[in-house]
Design a protein around this motif. Structure first.
Motif, PDB file in Angstrom:
ATOM      1  N   HIS A  11       0.860  -1.195   0.000  1.00 28.56           N
ATOM      2  CA  HIS A  11       0.000   0.000   0.000  1.00 28.56           C
ATOM      3  C   HIS A  11       0.891   1.237   0.000  1.00 28.56           C
ATOM      4  N   GLN A  12       0.503   2.235  -0.757  1.00 24.54           N
ATOM      5  CA  GLN A  12       1.228   3.496  -0.752  1.00 24.54           C
ATOM      6  C   GLN A  12       0.213   4.624  -0.853  1.00 24.54           C
ATOM      7  N   SER A  13       0.383   5.633  -0.041  1.00 25.27           N
ATOM      8  CA  SER A  13      -0.560   6.746  -0.086  1.00 25.27           C
ATOM      9  C   SER A  13       0.126   8.028   0.351  1.00 25.27           C
ATOM     10  N   LYS A  68      -3.233   5.945   9.603  1.00 27.54           N
ATOM     11  CA  LYS A  68      -3.220   7.030   8.630  1.00 27.54           C
ATOM     12  C   LYS A  68      -3.925   8.274   9.173  1.00 27.54           C
ATOM     13  N   SER A 103       1.927  16.970   1.658  1.00 32.47           N
ATOM     14  CA  SER A 103       1.626  15.604   2.096  1.00 32.47           C
ATOM     15  C   SER A 103       2.918  14.856   2.389  1.00 32.47           C
ATOM     16  N   THR A 105       4.606  10.837   2.140  1.00 32.70           N
ATOM     17  CA  THR A 105       4.442   9.506   1.542  1.00 32.70           C
ATOM     18  C   THR A 105       4.476   8.433   2.627  1.00 32.70           C
TER      19      THR A 105
END
Length: 454
Positions: A11-13, A68, A103, A105
């Motif tokens: 997962h990457q956001s 998150k 943001s 990462t």
């Protein structure tokens, strides 16, 4: 030795600070001379290992959403970490520039080897640094727009997880970085019940005007860091090839015994009293062991140590104790190597370090004046440097998984620094992280064990 295990990205956001109310803005922050010193340095890479006896799916389904969300909450308070360092066109000075799209990462991955490797990788014993590098997020290096934080979680199914942070040092020092991590972990552990957060976590003070610059140190340091030969003047380990990491500990009773021994010997020899703290003892102990391992001296046969001192409570006029950013100034100490290598080397090292701290005074601007030139002069002799501090409270970070099994800094592989932290048992001891070639690390361990009998 080669280590080929890697991680599989699940997962990457991009995690942004919580949205502001209508009409609110997050102001950009100019870099101070304290911040600018670190502009060319690589990120600080700190790993937090936690026991996590659950499958990967459990983390993804139940823990990741709150992980998150709590990161977003923490970034709304420590918003500069989601921004970038830029050199604006108007006055040409570096600043942490904020935008609506700021943001961080976040990468979630799964370790591809045997999950029980977690017990080995998170141990204190000697391990190839290659094993740890796969756990670290990559923070791109850019002079135009330098990101300041990247986060990676690596899962070892049914055994544990590693939370790794890469933080650019120009964004903040270790004190500010850990205040961010503590707020984040508290938000996660409370299930985002902000009313349950520890009231002992005061809001950071971002106001850069509290740091005066009467000697125009900013321009002096800027000239140094932008010089084409700036990298040649930075302290580095001088080590190439494979390196190994290990953690050594000095317990609180051992520190007390060494303090009494040092102070008793000093009195016997008629030495003036000097500052003799746990930090002084642990650094003196590390310095003598490192010198016996890698006898690096200058042309006059002197060995050097260089460490940062937090000026939040020293600087005049006073600044808020929870000031966010960098507030570190160097302390330089040197001794004749032959004296440090002699029987009472720990006494000599402790006295030199203790007196160096006492002589700092309260004028940080005087200490910082000419800093880049002094570091450039010292760099060829590879002084021992220090990362971290036993006062940071790195083991006070519970995301709801309990206290960390291990906290480790591995960016020291580039500088040759020793990494200091408080002991995980909370009993007042100190952990010392060392990264060296395999044979050097064995020699250091031998000297470290022998020194306990002094």
């Amino acid at each position: 030795m080669t280590f080929s295990k890697s991680v599989n990205i699940l997962h990457q956001s991009l995690i942004s600070p919580s949205p502001l109310s209508s009409g609110e803005v997050r102001p950009s922050l100019p870099l101070t001379f304290f911040d600018l010193i670190w502009i060319n340095y690589s990120p600080v890479e700190r790993l937090f290992f936690y026991q996590f006896p659950y499958p990967t799916s459990h983390f993804l389904d139940f823990h990741l959403p709150i992980f998150k969300s709590s990161l977003s909450v923490a970034l709304s308070t420590f918003y500069p970490l989601a921004a970038t360092i830029r050199r604006p066109q108007s006055d040409g000075r570096f600043e942490i520039a904020t935008t609506d799209s700021d943001s961080v990462t976040l990468t979630v991955s799964e370790y591809e080897g045997a999950a029980d490797d977690f017990l080995d990788i998170s141990g204190d014993h000697s391990r190839p640094v290659e094993k740890l590098l796969v756990l670290i997020p990559r923070l791109p290096i850019s002079r135009e727009e330098q990101p300041l934080l990247a986060v990676q979680v690596t899962l070892f199914p049914n055994y544990g997880l590693c939370l790794a942070l890469a933080v650019h040092h120009a964004a903040c020092d270790g004190f500010s970085s850990m205040q961010f991590v503590k707020l984040w972990s508290a938000a996660a552990a409370s299930g985002l019940r902000l009313d349950r957060l520890n009231p002992g976590l005061p809001a950071p003070v971002m106001d850069r005007t509290v740091i005066p610059d009467p000697r125009n140190l900013y321009l002096q340091i800027e000239k140094g860091v932008l010089d084409e030969r700036a990298n040649e003047k930075m302290v580095n380990s001088g080590i190439s090839g494979g390196v190994f990491a290990a953690t050594f500990s000095i317990s609180a009773p051992e520190i007390d015994r060494l303090k009494k021994r040092v102070q008793g010997k000093a009195a016997e020899q008629g030495m003036h009293r000097f500052h003799c703290s746990s930090f002084v003892i642990s650094l003196a102990y590390s310095w003598t062991c490192m010198l016996k391992t890698r006898c690096i001296t200058d042309g006059d046969g002197a060995a050097h140590v260089l460490f940062a001192v937090d000026w939040r409570r020293r600087i005049r006029p006073e600044i808020p104790a929870n000031y966010y950013g960098n507030c570190l100034a160097p302390c330089y100490v040197k001794c004749k190597a032959e004296e440090l290598l002699a029987k009472d080397g720990i006494l000599v090292a402790s006295a030199a370090i203790g007196k160096g701290i006492e002589e700092l005074g309260d004028d940080v601007h005087e200490i910082m004046d000419g800093l880049m030139d002094r570091i450039g002069e010292l760099a060829p002799w590879r002084p021992l440097t220090v990362a971290g501090s036993p006062k940071m409270g790195v083991y006070e970070t519970d995301f709801g998984w309990g206290k960390p099994r291990k906290v480790e800094v591995i960016s020291t592989r580039e500088t040759g620094a020793v990494a200091l932290a408080e002991s995980r048992d909370g009993e007042g001891g100190i952990e010392i992280g060392v990264i060296l070639p395999e044979e050097d690390l064995k020699a250091f361990a031998k000297h470290f064990a022998a020194g306990r009998d002094w």
